[in-house]
Design a protein around this motif. Structure first.
Motif, PDB file in Angstrom:
ATOM      1  N   GLY A  79       0.859  -1.181   0.000  1.00  0.00           N
ATOM      2  CA  GLY A  79       0.000   0.000   0.000  1.00  0.00           C
ATOM      3  C   GLY A  79       0.899   1.235   0.000  1.00  0.00           C
ATOM      4  N   ALA A  80       0.312   2.381   0.351  1.00  0.00           N
ATOM      5  CA  ALA A  80       1.094   3.623   0.331  1.00  0.00           C
ATOM      6  C   ALA A  80       2.334   3.498   1.209  1.00  0.00           C
ATOM      7  CB  ALA A  80       0.219   4.777   0.799  1.00  0.00           C
ATOM      8  N   MET A  81       2.170   2.913   2.400  1.00  0.00           N
ATOM      9  CA  MET A  81       3.309   2.839   3.321  1.00  0.00           C
ATOM     10  C   MET A  81       4.265   1.706   2.963  1.00  0.00           C
ATOM     11  SD  MET A  81       5.001   4.153   5.657  1.00  0.00           S
ATOM     12  CE  MET A  81       4.072   5.390   6.546  1.00  0.00           C
ATOM     13  N   GLY A  82       3.730   0.515   2.670  1.00  0.00           N
ATOM     14  CA  GLY A  82       4.603  -0.612   2.326  1.00  0.00           C
ATOM     15  C   GLY A  82       5.468  -0.294   1.113  1.00  0.00           C
ATOM     16  N   TRP A  85       5.785  -8.643  -1.965  1.00  0.00           N
ATOM     17  CA  TRP A  85       4.535  -9.374  -2.241  1.00  0.00           C
ATOM     18  C   TRP A  85       3.369  -8.466  -1.849  1.00  0.00           C
ATOM     19  CZ3 TRP A  85       0.456 -10.474   1.017  1.00  0.00           C
ATOM     20  CH2 TRP A  85      -0.579 -11.233   0.439  1.00  0.00           C
ATOM     21  N   ASN A  86       2.343  -8.517  -2.654  1.00  0.00           N
ATOM     22  CA  ASN A  86       1.112  -7.790  -2.324  1.00  0.00           C
ATOM     23  C   ASN A  86      -0.079  -8.622  -2.790  1.00  0.00           C
ATOM     24  OD1 ASN A  86       0.056  -5.189  -1.251  1.00  0.00           O
ATOM     25  ND2 ASN A  86      -0.948  -5.115  -3.256  1.00  0.00           N
ATOM     26  N   ARG A  87      -1.188  -8.558  -2.028  1.00  0.00           N
ATOM     27  CA  ARG A  87      -2.390  -9.328  -2.390  1.00  0.00           C
ATOM     28  C   ARG A  87      -2.811  -9.016  -3.821  1.00  0.00           C
ATOM     29  NH1 ARG A  87      -7.938  -7.931   0.654  1.00  0.00           N
ATOM     30  NH2 ARG A  87      -7.343  -5.918  -0.259  1.00  0.00           N
ATOM     31  N   THR A  88      -2.786  -7.722  -4.169  1.00  0.00           N
ATOM     32  CA  THR A  88      -3.100  -7.310  -5.544  1.00  0.00           C
ATOM     33  C   THR A  88      -1.763  -7.154  -6.281  1.00  0.00           C
ATOM     34  OG1 THR A  88      -4.980  -6.085  -4.646  1.00  0.00           O
ATOM     35  CG2 THR A  88      -4.323  -5.572  -6.911  1.00  0.00           C
ATOM     36  N   PRO A  89      -1.404  -8.128  -7.131  1.00  0.00           N
ATOM     37  CA  PRO A  89      -0.029  -8.189  -7.652  1.00  0.00           C
ATOM     38  C   PRO A  89       0.412  -6.962  -8.444  1.00  0.00           C
ATOM     39  CG  PRO A  89      -1.206 -10.246  -8.079  1.00  0.00           C
ATOM     40  CD  PRO A  89      -2.220  -9.272  -7.551  1.00  0.00           C
ATOM     41  N   ARG A  90      -0.530  -6.244  -9.128  1.00  0.00           N
ATOM     42  CA  ARG A  90      -0.068  -5.140  -9.986  1.00  0.00           C
ATOM     43  C   ARG A  90       0.614  -4.031  -9.183  1.00  0.00           C
ATOM     44  NH1 ARG A  90      -3.687  -1.383  -8.947  1.00  0.00           N
ATOM     45  NH2 ARG A  90      -5.808  -2.096  -8.465  1.00  0.00           N
ATOM     46  N   ARG A  91       0.348  -3.961  -7.880  1.00  0.00           N
ATOM     47  CA  ARG A  91       0.992  -2.917  -7.076  1.00  0.00           C
ATOM     48  C   ARG A  91       2.497  -3.159  -6.940  1.00  0.00           C
ATOM     49  NH1 ARG A  91      -3.235  -0.991  -2.324  1.00  0.00           N
ATOM     50  NH2 ARG A  91      -2.282   1.039  -2.607  1.00  0.00           N
ATOM     51  N   ALA A  92       2.950  -4.363  -7.299  1.00  0.00           N
ATOM     52  CA  ALA A  92       4.392  -4.652  -7.218  1.00  0.00           C
ATOM     53  C   ALA A  92       5.135  -4.123  -8.441  1.00  0.00           C
ATOM     54  CB  ALA A  92       4.613  -6.157  -7.089  1.00  0.00           C
ATOM     55  N   LEU A 120       0.580  -4.117   6.507  1.00  0.00           N
ATOM     56  CA  LEU A 120      -0.741  -4.342   5.912  1.00  0.00           C
ATOM     57  C   LEU A 120      -1.756  -3.438   6.593  1.00  0.00           C
ATOM     58  CD1 LEU A 120      -0.562  -8.240   5.696  1.00  0.00           C
ATOM     59  CD2 LEU A 120      -0.199  -6.598   3.840  1.00  0.00           C
ATOM     60  N   LEU A 121      -2.986  -3.511   6.130  1.00  0.00           N
ATOM     61  CA  LEU A 121      -4.024  -2.610   6.630  1.00  0.00           C
ATOM     62  C   LEU A 121      -4.220  -2.733   8.142  1.00  0.00           C
ATOM     63  CD1 LEU A 121      -6.183  -0.551   5.794  1.00  0.00           C
ATOM     64  CD2 LEU A 121      -7.771  -2.474   5.554  1.00  0.00           C
ATOM     65  N   ASP A 122      -4.337  -3.980   8.624  1.00  0.00           N
ATOM     66  CA  ASP A 122      -4.531  -4.192  10.066  1.00  0.00           C
ATOM     67  C   ASP A 122      -3.993  -5.570  10.444  1.00  0.00           C
ATOM     68  OD1 ASP A 122      -6.495  -6.116   9.420  1.00  0.00           O
ATOM     69  OD2 ASP A 122      -8.078  -4.613   9.450  1.00  0.00           O
ATOM     70  N   THR A 153       2.553  -2.784  10.935  1.00  0.00           N
ATOM     71  CA  THR A 153       1.116  -2.529  10.781  1.00  0.00           C
ATOM     72  C   THR A 153       0.588  -1.873  12.056  1.00  0.00           C
ATOM     73  OG1 THR A 153       0.994  -4.505   9.423  1.00  0.00           O
ATOM     74  CG2 THR A 153      -1.088  -3.714  10.373  1.00  0.00           C
ATOM     75  N   ASN A 154      -0.270  -0.872  11.908  1.00  0.00           N
ATOM     76  CA  ASN A 154      -0.829  -0.221  13.099  1.00  0.00           C
ATOM     77  C   ASN A 154      -1.736  -1.196  13.849  1.00  0.00           C
ATOM     78  OD1 ASN A 154      -3.280   1.525  14.325  1.00  0.00           O
ATOM     79  ND2 ASN A 154      -1.363   2.613  14.467  1.00  0.00           N
ATOM     80  N   GLY A 155      -1.591  -1.219  15.172  1.00  0.00           N
ATOM     81  CA  GLY A 155      -2.442  -2.116  15.958  1.00  0.00           C
ATOM     82  C   GLY A 155      -2.381  -1.803  17.433  1.00  0.00           C
TER      83      GLY A 155
HETATM   84  N1  FVH Z   1      -0.181   5.835   5.327  1.00  0.00           N
HETATM   85  C1  FVH Z   1      -0.002   6.464   6.488  1.00  0.00           C
HETATM   86  O1  FVH Z   1       0.040   7.673   6.542  1.00  0.00           O
HETATM   87  C2  FVH Z   1       0.142   5.713   7.804  1.00  0.00           C
HETATM   88  C3  FVH Z   1       1.357   6.142   8.572  1.00  0.00           C
HETATM   89  C4  FVH Z   1       1.569   5.397   9.851  1.00  0.00           C
HETATM   90  C5  FVH Z   1       1.424   3.887   9.672  1.00  0.00           C
HETATM   91  N2  FVH Z   1       0.212   3.575   8.961  1.00  0.00           N
HETATM   92  C6  FVH Z   1      -0.154   2.165   9.006  1.00  0.00           C
HETATM   93  O2  FVH Z   1       0.551   1.397   8.018  1.00  0.00           O
HETATM   94  C7  FVH Z   1      -0.265   0.302   7.604  1.00  0.00           C
HETATM   95  C8  FVH Z   1      -0.389   0.307   6.086  1.00  0.00           C
HETATM   96  O3  FVH Z   1      -0.868   1.558   5.695  1.00  0.00           O
HETATM   97  P1  FVH Z   1      -0.948   1.973   4.146  1.00  0.00           P
HETATM   98  O4  FVH Z   1      -0.924   3.453   4.106  1.00  0.00           O
HETATM   99  O5  FVH Z   1       0.055   1.243   3.359  1.00  0.00           O
HETATM  100  O6  FVH Z   1      -2.427   1.434   3.798  1.00  0.00           O
HETATM  101  P2  FVH Z   1      -3.069   1.114   2.355  1.00  0.00           P
HETATM  102  O7  FVH Z   1      -2.461   1.993   1.313  1.00  0.00           O
HETATM  103  O8  FVH Z   1      -4.536   1.147   2.544  1.00  0.00           O
HETATM  104  O9  FVH Z   1      -2.579  -0.379   2.040  1.00  0.00           O
HETATM  105  C9  FVH Z   1      -3.123  -1.482   2.747  1.00  0.00           C
HETATM  106  C10 FVH Z   1      -2.333  -2.715   2.412  1.00  0.00           C
HETATM  107  O10 FVH Z   1      -2.916  -3.837   3.104  1.00  0.00           O
HETATM  108  C11 FVH Z   1      -3.248  -4.834   2.111  1.00  0.00           C
HETATM  109  N3  FVH Z   1      -4.385  -5.596   2.552  1.00  0.00           N
HETATM  110  C12 FVH Z   1      -5.583  -5.148   2.959  1.00  0.00           C
HETATM  111  N4  FVH Z   1      -6.389  -6.167   3.297  1.00  0.00           N
HETATM  112  C13 FVH Z   1      -5.675  -7.313   3.078  1.00  0.00           C
HETATM  113  C14 FVH Z   1      -5.950  -8.697   3.242  1.00  0.00           C
HETATM  114  N5  FVH Z   1      -7.131  -9.141   3.730  1.00  0.00           N
HETATM  115  N6  FVH Z   1      -4.990  -9.573   2.905  1.00  0.00           N
HETATM  116  C15 FVH Z   1      -3.783  -9.155   2.427  1.00  0.00           C
HETATM  117  N7  FVH Z   1      -3.461  -7.852   2.246  1.00  0.00           N
HETATM  118  C16 FVH Z   1      -4.404  -6.940   2.582  1.00  0.00           C
HETATM  119  C17 FVH Z   1      -3.495  -4.055   0.849  1.00  0.00           C
HETATM  120  O11 FVH Z   1      -3.407  -4.950  -0.237  1.00  0.00           O
HETATM  121  P3  FVH Z   1      -4.206  -4.621  -1.633  1.00  0.00           P
HETATM  122  O12 FVH Z   1      -5.506  -3.951  -1.247  1.00  0.00           O
HETATM  123  O13 FVH Z   1      -3.319  -3.728  -2.416  1.00  0.00           O
HETATM  124  O14 FVH Z   1      -4.400  -5.939  -2.247  1.00  0.00           O
HETATM  125  C18 FVH Z   1      -2.349  -3.043   0.922  1.00  0.00           C
HETATM  126  O15 FVH Z   1      -1.129  -3.653   0.574  1.00  0.00           O
HETATM  127  C19 FVH Z   1      -1.621   0.465   8.304  1.00  0.00           C
HETATM  128  O16 FVH Z   1      -1.670  -0.362   9.436  1.00  0.00           O
HETATM  129  C20 FVH Z   1      -1.624   1.932   8.695  1.00  0.00           C
HETATM  130  O17 FVH Z   1      -2.449   2.224   9.817  1.00  0.00           O
HETATM  131  C21 FVH Z   1       0.124   4.196   7.638  1.00  0.00           C
END
Ligand code: FVH
Length: 291
Positions: A15-18, A35-42, A70-72, A96-98
């Motif tokens: 995601g944005a942070m990863g 690795w990402n669940r949605t592969p095109r993000r790689a 990851l998200l949570d 991951t935030n938790g």
């Molecule tokens: N972005 C920020 O400003 C904050 C800064 C502080 C820390 N947080 C925490 O970081 C975690 C990730 O945040 P993020 O910004 O990367 O979030 P997204 O862009 O929404 O990406 C979410 C990723 O999680 C994957 N994902 C969601 N559900 C699943 C699932 N069931 N199985 C596997 N992966 C999952 C998602 O994959 P995809 O939607 O691309 O397939 C993204 O990789 C978070 O804890 C923040 O609180 C960020």
């Protein structure tokens, strides 16, 4: 080209942070598997030099250090459970935030699966990663943190808070609590002043100056809290503030603005004053939070 003397690192979650974390590792010369669940993000990361894995298990198996973002933590547990066989001997750093409870539970589960666990809290937004403004809090396995301090330093300042895997999350949530309190106050201020036709952009420098002037309260409150004495150096006592704060609620209502962000604090201030602490500072409200 990756520097083969540097620790290979896997990043789960783009995601944005990863993605920002993976880019920081690449920039620091680490071989990176993503690795990402949605592969095109790689794809953009592969273009920048990373190797994409087809599954989380393949990604975990590729590197000794596995950074998870990851998200949570439900997602984290789900993804790691599907790849449990690859965990023995790895170090899992979960950014991951938790909650502290989630961190401790994951540490136990990851440990039982044969890997070391470090939990982390990122005090930065993605564009801040790999800049001097980024702070990442860690706790959990000290040996694993020390072994990978160099790689983790690619994200920003790395601060290790101790062996309890829940401590980093506590500090993270404390800092975010302060931030959201500030956000709430700022939104209330803009909503209220907007009722007079004042543009937010015109009011912003005044609000910023006021909040900066009030930021001295952090150190003053800390001293009172550490001494357990809320009556020291009181410039503006609680009785006065408890009398004034209803004006914030009533004034908002008169202007057609909700005061629901402020109402809980006003209630606690009134209770603390009614309990006989009106001569003290507002800081004493902390006693009502310790339920
Ligand atoms: N972005 C920020 O400003 C904050 C800064 C502080 C820390 N947080 C925490 O970081 C975690 C990730 O945040 P993020 O910004 O990367 O979030 P997204 O862009 O929404 O990406 C979410 C990723 O999680 C994957 N994902 C969601 N559900 C699943 C699932 N069931 N199985 C596997 N992966 C999952 C998602 O994959 P995809 O939607 O691309 O397939 C993204 O990789 C978070 O804890 C923040 O609180 C960020």
């Amino acid at each position: 080209m990756p520097d083969l003397t540097k620790t290979p690192v896997t990043v789960l979650g783009l995601g944005a942070m990863g993605a920002a974390l993976a880019r920081a590792l690449l920039a620091a010369g680490h071989p990176v598997t993503v690795w990402n669940r949605t592969p095109r993000r790689a794809e953009p990361l592969v273009a920048a030099g990373a190797t994409a894995a087809a599954t989380a298990a393949e990604a975990i198996g590729a590197c000794p250090l596995v950074v998870v973002c990851l998200l949570d933590n439900d997602c984290v547990r789900e993804v790691l459970t599907g790849a449990e066989g690859e965990l023995p001997g790895r170090v899992v750093v979960n950014l991951t935030n938790g909650t502290p409870g989630q961190a401790r539970e994951l540490a136990g589960w990851v440990g039982a699966a044969g890997a070391d666990y470090v939990d982390g809290g990122i005090m930065a937004i993605p564009p801040m990663i790999a800049t001097p403004s980024a702070l990442v809090l860690y706790s959990g396995s000290a040996a694993a943190f020390e072994a990978h301090r160099g790689a983790l330093g690619a994200f920003g300042e790395a601060s290790f808070l101790g062996a309890d895997p829940g401590v980093a999350a506590v500090h993270d949530l404390a800092l975010l609590s302060g931030m959201y309190g500030m956000f709430g106050g700022i939104l209330q201020a803009f909503a209220l002043v907007g009722t007079t036709g004042t543009a937010a952009g015109d009011f912003a420098p005044v609000l910023r100056g006021w909040l900066e002037a009030m930021s001295g309260y952090i150190a003053a409150a800390a001293e009172q809290i550490d001494k357990g004495d809320y009556a020291i150096d009181v410039a503006s006592n609680l009785a006065m503030q408890a009398a004034a704060i209803p004006n914030l609620l009533d004034g908002a209502a008169e202007q057609g603005i909700s005061a629901e962000l402020l109402a809980p604090l006003a209630r606690l201030m009134a209770r603390r004053a009614a309990d006989g602490h009106g001569h003290e500072d507002v800081t004493g409200v902390i006693e009502l939070l310790r339920v």
